[in-house]
Design a protein around this motif. Structure first.
Motif, mmCIF file in Angstrom:
data_model
loop_
_atom_site.group_PDB
_atom_site.id
_atom_site.type_symbol
_atom_site.label_atom_id
_atom_site.label_comp_id
_atom_site.label_asym_id
_atom_site.label_seq_id
_atom_site.Cartn_x
_atom_site.Cartn_y
_atom_site.Cartn_z
ATOM 1 N N GLY A 225 -15.869 -76.183 -25.652
ATOM 2 C CA GLY A 225 -15.647 -76.717 -24.243
ATOM 3 C C GLY A 225 -14.842 -78.022 -23.931
ATOM 4 N N LEU A 226 -14.685 -78.940 -24.675
ATOM 5 C CA LEU A 226 -13.998 -79.900 -24.936
ATOM 6 C C LEU A 226 -12.478 -79.653 -24.561
ATOM 7 C CD1 LEU A 226 -15.445 -82.556 -27.097
ATOM 8 C CD2 LEU A 226 -15.499 -82.655 -24.553
ATOM 9 N N LEU A 227 -11.814 -78.651 -25.510
ATOM 10 C CA LEU A 227 -10.604 -78.069 -25.366
ATOM 11 C C LEU A 227 -10.241 -77.438 -24.125
ATOM 12 C CD1 LEU A 227 -10.307 -76.678 -28.919
ATOM 13 C CD2 LEU A 227 -9.184 -78.851 -27.938
ATOM 14 N N HIS A 228 -11.379 -76.645 -23.613
ATOM 15 C CA HIS A 228 -11.094 -76.099 -22.179
ATOM 16 C C HIS A 228 -11.064 -76.961 -21.169
ATOM 17 C CE1 HIS A 228 -11.671 -72.412 -24.551
ATOM 18 N NE2 HIS A 228 -11.020 -71.717 -23.480
ATOM 19 N N LEU A 229 -12.028 -77.978 -21.308
ATOM 20 C CA LEU A 229 -12.165 -79.007 -20.286
ATOM 21 C C LEU A 229 -10.785 -79.736 -20.244
ATOM 22 C CD1 LEU A 229 -13.998 -80.550 -18.124
ATOM 23 C CD2 LEU A 229 -14.613 -81.868 -20.204
ATOM 24 N N GLY A 230 -10.320 -80.076 -21.185
ATOM 25 C CA GLY A 230 -8.956 -80.755 -21.347
ATOM 26 C C GLY A 230 -7.836 -79.992 -20.730
ATOM 27 N N ALA A 231 -7.856 -78.648 -21.051
ATOM 28 C CA ALA A 231 -6.668 -77.512 -20.431
ATOM 29 C C ALA A 231 -6.985 -77.638 -18.857
ATOM 30 C CB ALA A 231 -6.857 -76.213 -21.042
ATOM 31 N N GLY A 232 -8.294 -77.676 -18.593
ATOM 32 C CA GLY A 232 -8.358 -77.423 -16.947
ATOM 33 C C GLY A 232 -7.877 -79.039 -16.417
ATOM 34 N N ALA A 233 -8.195 -79.893 -16.955
ATOM 35 C CA ALA A 233 -7.768 -81.327 -16.570
ATOM 36 C C ALA A 233 -6.263 -81.524 -16.226
ATOM 37 C CB ALA A 233 -8.367 -82.470 -17.331
ATOM 38 N N GLY A 234 -5.693 -80.931 -17.231
ATOM 39 C CA GLY A 234 -4.203 -80.842 -17.441
ATOM 40 C C GLY A 234 -3.600 -79.966 -16.442
ATOM 41 N N LEU A 235 -4.107 -78.877 -16.143
ATOM 42 C CA LEU A 235 -3.661 -77.844 -15.134
ATOM 43 C C LEU A 235 -3.838 -78.485 -13.626
ATOM 44 C CD1 LEU A 235 -4.399 -74.580 -16.494
ATOM 45 C CD2 LEU A 235 -2.463 -75.568 -16.053
ATOM 46 N N ALA A 236 -5.141 -79.256 -13.685
ATOM 47 C CA ALA A 236 -5.406 -80.015 -12.131
ATOM 48 C C ALA A 236 -4.152 -81.103 -11.956
ATOM 49 C CB ALA A 236 -6.769 -80.411 -12.157
ATOM 50 N N VAL A 237 -3.826 -81.829 -13.041
ATOM 51 C CA VAL A 237 -2.877 -82.620 -12.801
ATOM 52 C C VAL A 237 -1.635 -82.262 -12.321
ATOM 53 C CG1 VAL A 237 -1.377 -84.560 -13.770
ATOM 54 C CG2 VAL A 237 -3.975 -84.589 -14.266
ATOM 55 N N ILE A 238 -1.368 -81.064 -12.985
ATOM 56 C CA ILE A 238 -0.168 -80.450 -12.495
ATOM 57 C C ILE A 238 0.065 -79.932 -11.251
ATOM 58 C CG2 ILE A 238 1.339 -78.522 -13.028
ATOM 59 C CD1 ILE A 238 1.005 -79.017 -16.176
ATOM 60 N N GLN A 239 -0.975 -79.356 -10.813
ATOM 61 C CA GLN A 239 -1.265 -78.609 -9.474
ATOM 62 C C GLN A 239 -1.322 -79.582 -8.309
ATOM 63 O OE1 GLN A 239 -1.022 -75.372 -8.717
ATOM 64 N NE2 GLN A 239 -1.435 -75.818 -6.634
ATOM 65 N N LEU A 240 -1.940 -80.712 -8.677
ATOM 66 C CA LEU A 240 -1.973 -81.809 -7.648
ATOM 67 C C LEU A 240 -0.599 -82.644 -7.544
ATOM 68 C CD1 LEU A 240 -5.399 -83.619 -8.070
ATOM 69 C CD2 LEU A 240 -4.775 -82.218 -6.334
ATOM 70 N N SER A 241 0.097 -82.672 -8.609
ATOM 71 C CA SER A 241 1.514 -83.386 -8.516
ATOM 72 C C SER A 241 2.533 -82.315 -7.625
ATOM 73 C CB SER A 241 2.120 -83.576 -9.786
ATOM 74 O OG SER A 241 2.327 -82.459 -10.556
ATOM 75 N N ARG A 242 2.385 -80.896 -8.142
ATOM 76 C CA ARG A 242 3.209 -80.169 -7.263
ATOM 77 C C ARG A 242 2.775 -80.200 -5.740
ATOM 78 N NH1 ARG A 242 3.192 -74.311 -10.422
ATOM 79 N NH2 ARG A 242 4.956 -74.069 -8.895
ATOM 80 N N ALA A 243 1.533 -80.189 -5.507
ATOM 81 C CA ALA A 243 1.369 -80.034 -4.136
ATOM 82 C C ALA A 243 1.642 -81.239 -3.275
ATOM 83 C CB ALA A 243 -0.232 -80.025 -4.005
ATOM 84 N N HIS A 244 1.710 -82.451 -4.321
ATOM 85 C CA HIS A 244 2.055 -83.670 -3.528
ATOM 86 C C HIS A 244 3.733 -83.726 -3.370
ATOM 87 C CE1 HIS A 244 2.003 -87.950 -2.592
ATOM 88 N NE2 HIS A 244 3.287 -88.188 -3.501
ATOM 89 N N SER A 245 4.411 -83.075 -4.187
ATOM 90 C CA SER A 245 5.709 -83.219 -4.196
ATOM 91 C C SER A 245 6.210 -82.175 -3.016
ATOM 92 C CB SER A 245 6.527 -82.889 -5.412
ATOM 93 O OG SER A 245 6.056 -81.424 -5.923
ATOM 94 N N ALA A 246 5.557 -80.946 -2.852
ATOM 95 C CA ALA A 246 5.701 -80.186 -1.981
ATOM 96 C C ALA A 246 5.653 -80.828 -0.448
ATOM 97 C CB ALA A 246 4.870 -78.748 -2.090
ATOM 98 N N CYS A 247 4.579 -81.535 -0.357
ATOM 99 C CA CYS A 247 4.080 -82.312 0.899
ATOM 100 C C CYS A 247 5.051 -83.172 1.307
ATOM 101 C CB CYS A 247 2.847 -82.667 0.755
ATOM 102 S SG CYS A 247 2.419 -83.584 2.321
ATOM 103 N N GLN A 248 5.734 -83.935 0.153
ATOM 104 C CA GLN A 248 6.863 -85.062 0.484
ATOM 105 C C GLN A 248 7.788 -84.151 1.052
ATOM 106 O OE1 GLN A 248 6.455 -88.042 0.500
ATOM 107 N NE2 GLN A 248 4.284 -87.752 0.176
ATOM 108 N N ARG A 249 8.393 -82.918 0.085
ATOM 109 C CA ARG A 249 9.393 -82.429 1.017
ATOM 110 C C ARG A 249 9.382 -81.873 2.132
ATOM 111 N NH1 ARG A 249 9.343 -80.265 -4.284
ATOM 112 N NH2 ARG A 249 8.116 -78.167 -3.429
ATOM 113 N N ARG A 250 8.234 -81.458 2.696
ATOM 114 C CA ARG A 250 8.089 -81.213 4.108
ATOM 115 C C ARG A 250 8.204 -82.161 5.238
ATOM 116 N NH1 ARG A 250 3.856 -77.709 1.975
ATOM 117 N NH2 ARG A 250 2.393 -79.510 2.287
ATOM 118 N N LYS A 251 7.570 -83.371 4.445
ATOM 119 C CA LYS A 251 7.585 -84.490 5.421
ATOM 120 C C LYS A 251 9.083 -84.960 5.643
ATOM 121 C CE LYS A 251 4.919 -88.007 4.544
ATOM 122 N NZ LYS A 251 3.913 -88.781 3.829
#
Length: 75
Positions: free
Chosen positions: A36-62
């Motif tokens: 469970g801890l290993l999967h939680l860590g993987a999910g947290a890492g993917l969430a960080v990547i997804q949020l950073s990608r969404a943020h950079s895409a938004c900055q490009r649109r702006k």
């Protein structure tokens, strides 16, 4: 080099690095908890990547359209 190859190699390296630490903890933690801890860590890492990608895409649109906000997004 394709980004998928880079991510694949990075994930393999991180998985290999986590194995010795998991073996150290297995003496004190239930195997189900460890999984469970290993999967939680993987999910947290993917969430960080997804949020950073969404943020950079938004900055490009702006920058492209000059909008003060990002089309209703929280970024």
């Amino acid at each position: 080099m394709k980004i998928g190859i880079v991510f694949g190699l990075l994930s393999a390296g991180l998985f290999g690095a986590s194995t010795p630490f998991a073996k150290l903890l297995l003496g004190t933690i239930d195997p189900w908890m460890m999984a469970g801890l290993l999967h939680l860590g993987a999910g947290a890492g993917l969430a960080v990547i997804q949020l950073s990608r969404a943020h950079s895409a938004c900055q490009r649109r702006k920058r492209r359209c000059g909008a003060p906000t990002c089309h209703g997004s929280r970024w």
